[in-house]
Design an enzyme around this catalytic site. Structure first.
Site, PDB file in Angstrom:
ATOM      1  N   GLY A 124     -45.863 -54.246 114.814  1.00  0.00           N
ATOM      2  CA  GLY A 124     -46.781 -53.400 115.564  1.00  0.00           C
ATOM      3  C   GLY A 124     -46.981 -53.850 116.987  1.00  0.00           C
ATOM      4  O   GLY A 124     -47.969 -53.486 117.621  1.00  0.00           O
ATOM      5  N   GLY A 125     -46.047 -54.656 117.514  1.00  0.00           N
ATOM      6  CA  GLY A 125     -46.122 -55.055 118.909  1.00  0.00           C
ATOM      7  C   GLY A 125     -47.311 -55.931 119.228  1.00  0.00           C
ATOM      8  O   GLY A 125     -47.752 -55.993 120.383  1.00  0.00           O
ATOM      9  N   SER A 204     -40.191 -56.909 113.331  1.00  0.00           N
ATOM     10  CA  SER A 204     -40.596 -56.569 114.693  1.00  0.00           C
ATOM     11  C   SER A 204     -41.455 -57.689 115.262  1.00  0.00           C
ATOM     12  O   SER A 204     -41.010 -58.828 115.315  1.00  0.00           O
ATOM     13  CB  SER A 204     -41.305 -55.218 114.700  1.00  0.00           C
ATOM     14  OG  SER A 204     -41.407 -54.701 116.003  1.00  0.00           O
TER      15      SER A 204
END
Length: 700
Positions: A124-125, A204
């Site tokens: 989710g960055g 991610s």
């Protein structure tokens, strides 16, 4: 006969499942529940377990503290709050609560302490996401006799603000993860897990976090194996280069003017979580993201990472553990904002734009990635391949090449290129005419999630799910994803060697290859060998830290009209204290050119309350004793300055409540819009300048 055998096996695995299982951990007892996986196999679920104190009040932006114990049996049948964020999928609006440091545990067996443990870090960055079962249900993994843990950690500025000070050194969100792992290591044996066999895996930004943990002197001793999916910390863009400047921009976005780090912290501590998140989202749209930082070391302050990840990796100081690492075919499908291929030359190479070298590299990129024109819709697929390489695949490739040089443990490299009904990006990529796996697509085969609840998987999809789940759990069990070949695992996955980058292609069929995208990676290897200078990469934060104590504020010769001074006759009336305080101004003739300063906050409450009357530079002129104030919530007041003009009252969310100890130092701070906590003071007041006076040595 078969029923009896199954019952016997159930007995061996801990007997019949209890509907309301109770487990004892360090902090107290937890009551979970039993649930069934899609195949009908039962397992235990414990959700919403606090692994740290709620990061409220003075704990905002700080490293997590161990969770407090509780009395009785705590309900663990539902998830805790997600951390404050903008919902990226459904509402696109603010959700969450700062009291969010919870984890979830899913286990097939509560007896014994032998099952491998898999701790998942969501992506989710670093600005959104959670460990929620709606996205990361552990059902399929638990069926393979592993314990699955999913966690929440602080996000955005709340999790990654760094002021380069001992109070706020940065990486609070990563420290949350470390604290969660510590909690798991101390308690997981009560859930049937082996505390000596912890596999951390993430995708991610979760992959970035996992990579950082393998390089962290704090965390690497806690974990046994790691799986790094579609993200790696060797990419310097994941680190904030100027975190103090970023903090100032956040303050400005919120309408503040704070410059030194103490004022910045005071302002942001007094701002609501919602305002912080919404301002952070606006900055993110402008390209500013609050991510990890390379921390400065402070005595007595625990850090996560204090050196360049590249330095730690290339010098062989990463955890010497088995690692799986890989990416998908089309990691990124972002909008093309420019046709200039120089934009995709990594910044860390420090190549001057429009220089001979830069133009030469851009020409080579064009000939290597594009069959014809590099603009227009017809080149979209080629552009996405280039984008995916420069943002993720090159860094994954470099990480593997460095890692194999310094580790004597197996390193398993993969490429996920399967396209099925459970691919998260299927609709997006199909609409673009692309037929490859996209970012996050492998997650649809590892986790049960609500996104796919109405999707009917094909037999091939189910086969791929079984393959993925088996390889990931096999690795967690033994460090080898394919210990034996069978109907599902038809290939023996070889680890990389110094001479050969073996990798497993996860497509419709499994196939072992060597040196993926060799021509392109050889090109980037050449570019990096020529232009990448490890000594030029980010080190610990070098921004100058300006603190209040560094400032010299002159004492004014004139006494502003708005305040009593030390020569006020005893017959003058004492300012009347109301709820919480009323500022009384005495008439005087100011200099014509003088502009009155505004006091925008109010006084501190003690056992014996003192109202500090200050001049317009913040220096104390008088202390007036008053009756103690017991009201916990201040009434709004408007302040009239010396010119008779009404001053706009401060935002409610910017009010700070403080209580002083007998020596005059503040004991705790909470925001006015926070609900009171049992362990926080109820009898509190406000004074904007308390920290300022303390930084000058304190006023006795």
């Amino acid at each position: 006969m078969m029923l009896a055998v199954n019952e016997f096996l159930d007995d061996l695995r801990g007997g019949r499942m209890t509907e309301a299982p109770i487990v004892t951990v360090e902090q107290g007892q937890l009551q979970g529940k039993t649930v069934n996986s899609p195949s009908g196999k039962g397992f235990y679920s414990f959700q919403g377990i606090p692994y740290a104190k709620p990061p409220l009040g003075t704990l905002r932006f700080k490293a997590p503290e161990p969770a407090d114990p509780w009395d009785g049996v705590r309900d663990a049948t539902s998830e805790g709050n997600v951390c404050p964020q903008i919902d990226p999928i459904l509402t696109k609006e603010f959700i969450g609560d700062e009291n969010c440091l919870y984890l979830n545990i899913y286990t097939p067996n509560l007896d014994g302490a032998f099952l491998p443990v898999m701790i998942y870090i969501h992506g989710g960055g670093f600005k959104n996401g959670s460990g929620s079962a709606s996205l990361y249900g552990g059902d399929f993994l638990v069926e393979k006799d592993v314990v699955v843990v999913t966690i929440n950690h602080r996000l955005g500025a709340l999790g990654f603000l760094s002021l380069n000070t001992p109070e706020v050194p940065g990486n609070a969100g990563l420290k949350d993860i470390v604290q969660a792992i510590r909690w798991v290591k101390e308690n997981i044996h009560n859930f049937g897990g082996n505390s000596g066999n912890l596999t951390v895996f993430g995708e991610s930004s979760g992959g970035v976090a996992t990579a950082i943990l393998t390089a962290s002197h704090t965390a690497k001793v806690l974990i046994s194996k790691a799986i790094i999916q579609s993200g790696t910390a060797i990419d310097n863009s994941v680190f904030q280069k100027s975190p103090i400047s970023n903090a100032r921009r956040l303050v400005q976005q919120l309408g503040g003017e704070a410059e030194d780090v103490d004022d910045i912290l005071e302002f942001l501590n007094a701002t609501s979580a919602r305002e912080l998140v919404e301002a952070t989202e606006k900055l993110s749209n402008e390209g500013l993201n609050f991510g990890a930082t390379i921390e400065k070391e402070f005595p007595g302050v625990e850090s996560v990472i204090t050196e360049s990840f590249s330095d730690i990796l290339t010098s062989g100081r990463v955890a010497n553990i088995p690692i799986m690492i890989g990416s998908t075919t089309l990691e990124l499908t972002l909008e093309r904002k420019s046709d200039d291929l120089q934009d995709l030359i990594p910044e860390e190479l420090h190549i001057e734009r429009n220089s001979e070298q830069s133009l030469e590299i851009a020409d080579k990129i064009k000939s290597l990635y594009f069959k014809g024109s590099h603009t227009g819709v017809e080149s979209l697929n080629e552009y996405f391949e280039l984008l995916s390489d420069t943002m993720i695949n090159i860094h994954t490739h470099r990480h593997v090449k460095y890692l194999v040089q310094v580790s004597n443990k197996p390193i398993y490299y993969y490429k996920f290129d399967y396209v099925g009904e459970l691919n998260w990006s299927k609709k997006l990529l199909s609409s673009l005419g692309l037929h490859h796996a996209g970012h996050m697509d492998e997650l649809g085969y590892l986790f049960k999630n609500e996104i796919m609840k109405d999707v009917e998987p094909t037999p091939q999809d189910l086969k791929m799910r079984e393959r993925m789940v088996r390889m990931w759990t096999n690795f967690a069990k033994s460090g080898n994803p394919t210990p034996e070949e069978n109907y599902y695992l038809t290939v023996t996955w070889l680890p990389v060697t110094r001479d050969n980058l073996y990798y497993l292609n996860l497509g419709s069929e499994l196939s072992l290859g060597s040196n993926p995208d060799k021509e392109k990676m050889d090109f980037w290897d050449e570019v990096y060998s020529k232009y990448f200078r490890i000594w030029e990469q980010p080190k610990a934060i070098t921004e100058e830290v300006v603190r209040k104590s560094d400032k010299i504020v002159p004492v004014p010769e004139q006494t502003p009209a708005a305040f009593h001074d030390e020569t006020t006759p005893e017959s003058e009336p004492t300012p009347e204290v109301v709820s919480p305080v009323q500022i009384v101004e005495t008439p005087a003739e100011p200099e014509p050119s003088q502009t009155e300063e505004v006091i925008d906050q109010i006084e501190v409450v003690q056992e014996t309350t003192l109202v500090e009357v200050t001049d317009n530079n913040g220096f104390v002129k008088e202390e007036v004793p008053t009756e103690p104030i017991t009201k916990s919530e201040p009434e709004p007041v408007n302040i009239i300055n010396g010119n008779g003009n009404e001053v706009k009252k401060p935002r409610t969310s910017n009010e700070i409540k403080m209580v002083q100890q007998p020596n005059g130092t503040p004991k705790d701070v909470i925001r006015a819009n926070d609900p009171p906590e049992d362990d926080l003071p109820k009898n509190i007041g406000v004074n904007k300048f308390v920290n300022f006076f303390e930084s000058l040595g304190g006023k006795k």
